[in-house]
Design a protein around this motif. Structure first.
Motif, mmCIF file in Angstrom:
data_model
loop_
_atom_site.group_PDB
_atom_site.id
_atom_site.type_symbol
_atom_site.label_atom_id
_atom_site.label_comp_id
_atom_site.label_asym_id
_atom_site.label_seq_id
_atom_site.Cartn_x
_atom_site.Cartn_y
_atom_site.Cartn_z
ATOM 1 N N VAL A 39 23.197 40.558 6.615
ATOM 2 C CA VAL A 39 22.474 41.690 7.203
ATOM 3 C C VAL A 39 22.928 42.955 6.489
ATOM 4 N N THR A 40 21.956 43.727 6.032
ATOM 5 C CA THR A 40 22.264 44.973 5.335
ATOM 6 C C THR A 40 22.011 46.174 6.250
ATOM 7 N N GLY A 41 22.522 47.301 5.861
ATOM 8 C CA GLY A 41 22.187 48.559 6.528
ATOM 9 C C GLY A 41 22.715 48.692 7.944
ATOM 10 N N ILE A 42 23.859 48.117 8.218
ATOM 11 C CA ILE A 42 24.398 48.166 9.590
ATOM 12 C C ILE A 42 24.994 49.550 9.856
ATOM 13 N N THR A 43 24.433 50.222 10.850
ATOM 14 C CA THR A 43 24.936 51.546 11.241
ATOM 15 C C THR A 43 25.076 51.682 12.750
ATOM 16 N N SER A 44 24.670 50.648 13.494
ATOM 17 C CA SER A 44 24.757 50.744 14.949
ATOM 18 C C SER A 44 25.274 49.436 15.524
ATOM 19 N N GLU A 45 25.760 49.507 16.767
ATOM 20 C CA GLU A 45 26.356 48.340 17.414
ATOM 21 C C GLU A 45 25.364 47.196 17.452
ATOM 22 N N SER A 46 25.800 46.020 17.023
ATOM 23 C CA SER A 46 24.855 44.915 16.929
ATOM 24 C C SER A 46 25.559 43.611 16.598
ATOM 25 N N TYR A 47 24.926 42.518 17.047
ATOM 26 C CA TYR A 47 25.311 41.191 16.578
ATOM 27 C C TYR A 47 24.493 40.924 15.325
ATOM 28 N N ASN A 48 25.169 40.552 14.260
ATOM 29 C CA ASN A 48 24.466 40.468 12.988
ATOM 30 C C ASN A 48 24.472 39.069 12.380
ATOM 31 N N THR A 49 25.638 38.568 12.006
ATOM 32 C CA THR A 49 25.663 37.275 11.309
ATOM 33 C C THR A 49 26.443 36.238 12.134
ATOM 34 N N ALA A 50 27.740 36.182 12.015
ATOM 35 C CA ALA A 50 28.520 35.147 12.697
ATOM 36 C C ALA A 50 28.349 35.244 14.209
ATOM 37 N N ASP A 51 28.043 34.112 14.828
ATOM 38 C CA ASP A 51 27.877 34.096 16.277
ATOM 39 C C ASP A 51 29.127 34.606 16.985
#
Lengths: 345, 59
Positions: A39-51
């Motif tokens: 996942v690119t462009g992460i700037t805010s709280e979030s679940y992205n890749t690894a569970d």
């Protein structure tokens, strides 16, 4: 034939030896990536890749998170979680921070006896690698009682895998709620502004003082050359670290699916009595932590239309989706729907 | 969490009671149960309370 009788097996520190499920964290070996592997462009709280691993971020740089095959040699890990800075922030604002965190349910932590005179220590161990050497902070944050404890570790050799072990004392104050809600954050800081760093590091449990949470933390966001890898994360009862608990893939997947499921339901459609809607329902692979939110990804009612256009009903155990206004009288039409169900903390 | 286009959804026209919120969250359309403890619902309610989000009535 001989018989081996053992009254008790203990860790070196006297705590009971646990044969399985000793890791309070899920997916510490970075095995499960249901959402994405990059996942690119992460700037805010979030679940992205690894569970189960959430990016906690406020204002501190822009990041790409990926599943990496860069792992410590001969330790048995296939993947690590990589954070790569793509937009730097060399001068964090006071309230900025960046964390990789996992959130734990209180009902899974009752055996820590927190809030009693018998409260147990826990030990966090993990493998980490970064070109950015220096001091990093790990924190346990008690969400039920607004208490916290932090420990520091040092990445001493740039771009070299190092194993770290941190022990957190038991806390005799503030029991965890015995329910499915959030009780503990396990936070790996990667950067923090002065709001979090201007005091003295809180190395003992106490009421939260924000300025004491991440004192000494280096700023991983100060250059786009910076990257940070982690794998083999284990949090266990006791004051010593034991070997990482390698679990079967399917066991880890099932644990993750309590919080998030990305999968497909399929079957024959049903319809309401005026055929204004068609329905398809199915059970989740495991009962989810709580009633999940649902997003529909793709689907089809074969020979008729495309994917469902809404959710009719959702519980912790099952979901039913609908094709509104489809007016298809062919009850039993083959259909499927890919969806995501999110009951994360 | 960026939340837009939130509105209640009635999925049982006989009971005529909204039991979901449909909203766009970080670019995806989600159906959210009205369940305290669901992180999306909690965040929607937080933003409603803060006055930064309005939930439209069901259509």
């Amino acid at each position: 034939m001989s018989t081996l009788r053992v009254e008790a097996l203990e860790q070196p520190d006297g705590t009971a030896f646990v044969f399985n499920n000793k890791n309070l964290l899920i997916n510490g070996g970075m095995n499960i990536f249901q959402r994405s592997t990059s996942v690119t462009g992460i700037t805010s709280e979030s679940y992205n890749t690894a569970d189960r691993w959430k990016t906690g971020i406020s204002g501190l740089g822009t990041w790409t998170q990926t599943r990496s095959t860069d792992v410590p040699s001969a330790q048995g890990f296939g993947y690590s979680l990589k954070m790569d800075c793509t937009t730097a922030d060399a001068s964090p604002a006071a309230g900025d921070y960046l964390q990789i965190q996992q959130r734990l349910e209180g009902q899974n932590l009752q055996h820590l006896l927190k809030g009693t005179s018998s409260a147990k220590a826990v030990t966090l161990s993990f493998w980490v690698k970064s070109n950015k050497t220096g001091t990093y902070i790990c924190e346990l944050y008690d969400n039920d009682n607004s208490r916290a404890i932090s420990k520091s570790y040092t990445i001493s050799s740039g771009s070299t895998w190092e194993k770290k072990t941190l022990t957190f004392d038991g806390d005799t104050t503030g029991a965890f709620d015995n329910d499915n809600a959030l009780s503990v954050f396990v936070n790996f800081y990667l950067g923090a502004g002065s709001n979090y760093t201007s005091g003295s590091l809180a190395t003992s449990w106490g009421s939260v003082t924000t300025a004491n949470r991440a004192v000494g933390q280096v700023n991983l966001a100060d250059s786009t050359s910076n990257e940070w890898y982690v794998t083999g994360i284990q949090l266990e009862v006791g004051s010593t670290a034991s070997g990482f608990e390698f679990e079967p893939f399917e066991a880890i997947l099932r644990k993750c699916q309590r919080y998030f499921w990305y999968g497909e339901i399929a079957g024959g459609a049903t319809a309401d009595d005026d055929y204004s809607k068609n329905f398809l329902g199915n059970s989740f692979p495991v009962t989810m932590r709580d009633t999940p939110g649902i997003t529909l990804v793709s689907g089809d009612m074969i020979g008729h239309t495309s994917g469902a256009n809404g959710v009719t009903r959702v519980t912790k155990d099952s979901v039913m989706v609908e094709w509104s206004g489809s007016k298809y009288r062919s009850i039993g039409a083959a259909c499927y729907q890919v969806l995501k169900a999110d009951a994360e903390l | 969490m960026e939340i837009t286009n939130a509105r209640y959804v009635i999925t049982d026209p006989i009971k005529n009671v909204a039991n979901l919120i449909r909203a766009t969250i970080d670019g995806e359309v989600w159906d959210i149960p009205l369940t305290v403890g669901n992180r999306f619902y909690d965040e929607i309610m937080r933003q409603v309370e803060a006055g930064t989000l309005t939930i439209a009535d069901a259509e």
